[in-house]
Scaffold this active site. Structure first.
Site, short mmCIF file in Angstrom:
data_model
loop_
_atom_site.label_atom_id
_atom_site.label_comp_id
_atom_site.label_asym_id
_atom_site.label_seq_id
_atom_site.Cartn_x
_atom_site.Cartn_y
_atom_site.Cartn_z
N CYS A 274 31.86 43.96 40.69
CA CYS A 274 33.17 43.38 40.96
C CYS A 274 33.87 43.04 39.64
CB CYS A 274 33.04 42.12 41.82
SG CYS A 274 34.64 41.43 42.32
N ASP B 266 35.50 40.46 39.08
CA ASP B 266 35.49 39.00 38.93
C ASP B 266 34.98 38.58 37.55
OD1 ASP B 266 34.60 36.18 39.17
OD2 ASP B 266 35.05 36.46 41.30
N ARG C 285 33.61 36.06 36.56
CA ARG C 285 32.35 35.29 36.56
C ARG C 285 31.12 36.18 36.69
NH1 ARG C 285 34.17 31.79 41.59
NH2 ARG C 285 34.73 33.95 42.14
N HIS D 151 28.63 40.09 44.76
CA HIS D 151 28.35 38.69 44.45
C HIS D 151 28.84 37.80 45.59
CE1 HIS D 151 32.52 37.36 43.31
NE2 HIS D 151 32.67 38.66 43.18
N CYS E 65 32.75 36.32 46.87
CA CYS E 65 33.68 37.35 46.37
C CYS E 65 35.05 37.18 47.03
CB CYS E 65 33.12 38.74 46.64
SG CYS E 65 34.16 40.07 45.98
CO CO Z 1 34.31 39.74 43.72
#
Ligand code: CO
Length: 204
Positions: free
Chosen positions: A40, A42, A44, A96, A99
């Protein structure tokens, strides 16, 4: 502008050379990663950091909600290069928990283009509706949907022509499904590894 980032970059490069004077010279010659990470976007979920790998060790493709859509030219270009040129041994599809992309796929709000991008996740939701609706709350349902989405993308990768051809010519290649927990920094192996075409039958 962005002087703090440039300073961090200089410090990082100096640190690498301090412990390994040949580090960048070696990378300049070639990359020989054994792993392709499909994860992803993302912030993080930083691929290299999570598994403690250096530059040159992990080939990375990231997008919203770690999808491997069989018509996406970006993903397919990465996959073909990783399998046919770099000859990676492992492809890791890494979702994750928490998400935002997965949650946005099923919250019935309109956002525009991303609703189309996330459509495959709504299909997973519909395919597993009974199992998901039996879970006690929304948190549990979304976490399970994150896992089911990873498993679906593992199937997409494993059934792709590039991967099928690699197996047909005897190339070693394993497709794994993992989920990362932002809460503790740990990955969980969903135990859906596909190492040959016959393994695909094991996937739900
Ligand atoms: Co995500």
């Amino acid at each position: 502008m962005l002087d703090h980032l440039k300073a961090k970059n200089r410090a990082w490069a100096e640190g690498k050379v301090a412990t390994d004077s040949d580090f960048f010279k070696r990378l300049e010659r070639q990359q020989t990663p054994e792993y392709l990470w499909i994860g992803c976007a993302d912030s993080r979920v930083p691929a290299n950091e999570i598994v403690g790998l250096d530059p040159g060790e992990l080939f990375v493709h990231r997008n919203v909600a770690n999808l491997a859509p069989p018509q996406d030219a970006n993903y397919l270009s990465v996959l073909q290069f990783a399998v046919e040129v770099l000859r990676v041994k492992h492809i890791l599809v890494v979702g994750h928990y928490g998400c935002g992309g997965v949650a946005a796929a099923v919250d019935n709000q309109r956002r525009g283009l991303v609703d189309h991008w996330l459509h495959p996740i709504r299909e997973v939701w519909h395919d597993y509706r009974q199992e998901l609706e039996a879970l006690p709350n929304e948190h549990a349902r979304l976490n399970r949907l994150c896992e089911l989405n990873v498993i679906r993308q593992v199937r997409n990768v494993a059934t792709d022509v590039f991967v099928q051809e690699a197996w047909a010519r005897g190339q070693e290649l394993h497709v794994h499904g993992w989920v990362y927990a932002i809460a503790d920094g740990l990955v969980q192996d969903l135990d859906v590894t596909i190492s040959q075409p016959e393994d695909i039958k094991r996937l739900r």
